[in-house]
Enzyme design. Structure first.
Site, mmCIF file in Angstrom:
data_model
loop_
_atom_site.group_PDB
_atom_site.id
_atom_site.type_symbol
_atom_site.label_atom_id
_atom_site.label_comp_id
_atom_site.label_asym_id
_atom_site.label_seq_id
_atom_site.Cartn_x
_atom_site.Cartn_y
_atom_site.Cartn_z
ATOM 1 C CE1 TYR A 267 -46.265 34.389 16.140
ATOM 2 C CE2 TYR A 267 -46.200 34.552 18.514
ATOM 3 C CZ TYR A 267 -46.382 35.133 17.289
ATOM 4 O OH TYR A 267 -46.660 36.464 17.206
ATOM 5 C CB THR B 29 -45.533 42.131 12.686
ATOM 6 O OG1 THR B 29 -45.768 42.010 14.076
ATOM 7 C CG2 THR B 29 -44.200 41.487 12.350
ATOM 8 C CG HIS C 199 -49.431 34.574 13.339
ATOM 9 N ND1 HIS C 199 -48.642 34.599 12.213
ATOM 10 C CD2 HIS C 199 -48.853 35.447 14.203
ATOM 11 C CE1 HIS C 199 -47.642 35.457 12.379
ATOM 12 N NE2 HIS C 199 -47.741 35.982 13.587
ATOM 13 C CB CYS D 111 -45.235 34.390 9.079
ATOM 14 S SG CYS D 111 -43.499 34.374 9.398
ATOM 15 C CD GLU E 69 -44.160 39.066 17.088
ATOM 16 O OE1 GLU E 69 -42.952 38.765 16.984
ATOM 17 O OE2 GLU E 69 -44.827 39.468 16.145
ATOM 18 C CB CYS F 272 -40.195 39.183 14.149
ATOM 19 S SG CYS F 272 -41.677 39.332 13.145
ATOM 20 C CD GLU G 260 -42.713 44.961 16.496
ATOM 21 O OE1 GLU G 260 -41.971 45.860 16.951
ATOM 22 O OE2 GLU G 260 -42.295 43.833 16.220
ATOM 23 C CB CYS H 262 -40.810 32.343 13.662
ATOM 24 S SG CYS H 262 -41.908 32.967 14.943
#
Ligand code: SF4
Ligand code: FE
Length: 489
Positions: free
Chosen positions: A296, A191, A292, A104, A447, A100, A257, A299
């Site tokens: 995904y 994050t 978001h 973003c 995640e 990650c 995180e 990413c």
């Protein structure tokens, strides 16, 4: 200057004086801490790739606010093509970092807050959008990393924010002054927060009119007084402190995180983008989550690409790559991974212009995208573990491989094909371990499950967004319950 170099970004972090805790101790100079540095390297890649001519089109955009070239991570999407490029950028970064890369969340928050404040002002006659636009110019001109911040501690899940025994379970305003507000609460699972310059806070969920103190959105620098950060543990995290990097698997990059405690933090007036407008909290939350959920589809696909590569490599190292069931498993991994990408691209291509002028993804398709993300990376991980074999979890440490007394024996009995260095097998198994059960599994698996909302959150959105009456009408027409089409040709 609108594009920062990775060096400048890291030097910004070195200047921050933050109250950070890790393993029960305060950490100073966190930018060079071996456990934290991999996550900083991942964000730094968002700056590095933006410098490279090869990626200019994907990594940069022209600001609608200033006309300047900006990093796409600070961009307000101006077309469906921008939304598609966003997903491609995320796939690229997933491929380059295998983790990650954290930046973003802010990009998704910018676009949600920008369009929501516009509509909020139109109804309430407030000036939040103007303020936020000024803030965005500051972010773009200085190429800042901003952490979008949503999930509260949430206390008793059966109670609404305003009904909690402890009102701080959801971040809220505790004092209003002529020049700003004071907020208290805690945001979890944040994050990349201490790798950011700024935090952009949003409410966690829909709120009732009586819950005005919880309907708050604002931005503050990460090193604002009153902020306390506690670094989150990851599985196998202390391997990053060992003398060898081999056992870490992903040797340079990782996610991050933190628990972020807002201990009576002052927010100046010009940084407040919502204060009490409970009727717009649902819109803000759904838009941020929607963006978001789209993210995904980029990413996780990029990280999936590296796992497919790892599956192919380890099959070859083991001498098993020609077996038909191995080939089939790798094809299945590709099928699952590209399905995620297809959803990410689809919800982007079907994007539409908001009243504010920036582009919003198709919410239904973005929710379908994320629902698949809660499942497919788990199946991809199962398949790569199947291909890798059990040595991934029983292999001795790298310090045994390099020990002068036993090292040669450990290597001898870890060897597969004689033309493949044992260390290659060792490194590849550790990489697969990292992503499927180690530190990297935080981002690739857990995640994927809970980030941008747990699976049930998407199912609720799907049930709201699908027009069931229309579908019923289609069926009733075709079987003759409703008037059928005119077949007089
Ligand atoms: Fe970006 Fe993916 Fe990390 Fe979210 S999980 S911040 S979309 S890399
Ligand atoms: Fe996430």
């Amino acid at each position: 200057m609108t594009l920062k170099t990775p060096e400048e970004y890291i030097s910004d972090l070195r200047k921050m004086d933050i109250n950070l805790w890790l393993f029960g101790e305060q950490v100073k100079d966190y930018a060079d801490h071996p456990l934290i540095r991999p996550s900083i390297n991942a964000v730094a890649m968002t700056y590095k790739l933006a410098e490279e001519p090869e990626y200019e089109d994907i990594m940069t955009a022209t600001s609608n606010l200033t006309g300047n070239k900006v990093n796409r991570f600070t961009h307000l999407h101006q077309s469906a093509d921008d939304l598609v490029k966003k997903v491609k950028m995320q796939r690229l970064l997933g491929q380059k970092t295998g983790c990650c890369f954290q930046r973003c969340v802010g990009m998704d928050a910018f676009n949600a807050v920008y369009s929501t404040t516009f509509e909020l002002d139109a109804k309430h006659g407030t000036k939040y959008h103007e303020r936020f636009t000024e803030y965005m110019k500051y972010v773009q001109d200085n190429d800042l990393t901003v952490d979008g911040c949503m999930t509260d501690a949430r206390g008793d899940r059966s109670k609404a924010p305003g009904a909690q025994d402890d009102p701080d379970a959801y971040l809220h305003v505790v004092e209003r002054r002529s020049n700003g507000i004071v907020v208290r609460g805690c945001k979890l699972h944040q994050t990349g927060m201490i790798n950011s310059h700024e935090i952009l806070v949003m409410p966690n969920n829909s709120l009732k009119e009586s819950e005005k103190d919880w309907a708050v959105s604002f931005a503050i620098p990460v090193d604002t007084p009153g902020m306390i950060y506690i670094y989150g543990r990851q599985s196998c995290d202390t391997r990053k402190l060992e003398p060898t990097k081999v056992d870490v698997g992903n040797i340079n990059f990782g996610g991050q995180e933190v628990m972020a405690i807002f201990n009576d933090v002052f927010v100046p007036l010009e940084r407040i983008f919502m204060d009490g407008e409970t009727d717009f909290t649902t819109m803000l939350v759904e838009r941020f989550a929607g963006y978001h959920r789209q993210s995904y589809g980029g990413c996780k696909v990029g990280v999936g690409d590296t796992l497919i590569g790892a599956a192919q490599a380890i099959a070859e190292y083991n001498g098993a790559s020609k077996a038909s069931h191995i080939k089939d498993k790798i094809i299945e991994m590709c099928h699952l991974n590209e399905t995620l990408y297809a959803c990410g691209i689809a919800c982007s291509s079907e994007g539409h212009k908001t009243a504010a002028g920036n582009y919003m993804i198709d919410l239904l398709l973005a929710n379908i995208c994320k629902q698949n993300v809660t499942r497919f990376p788990y199946e991809i991980s199962r398949l790569v573990q199947d291909i890798a074999g059990g040595y991934m979890v029983t292999m001795p440490s790298d310090q045994d491989f390099t020990n002068p007394e036993i090292g040669s024996l450990v290597a001898k009995y870890s060897a597969t094909r004689s033309d493949i260095p044992v260390e290659h097998r060792q490194r590849m198994l550790r990489y697969i371990e990292n992503l499927t059960i180690g530190a990297g599994a935080v981002a690739y698996l857990t995640e994927s499950m809970h980030g941008a909302g747990s699976p049930q959150a998407q199912r609720i959105m799907i049930s709201r967004l699908v027009n069931f009456d229309h579908r019923k009408e289609l069926a009733e027409t075709l079987c003759g319950i409703r008037e059928n089409c005119d077949l007089t040709w």
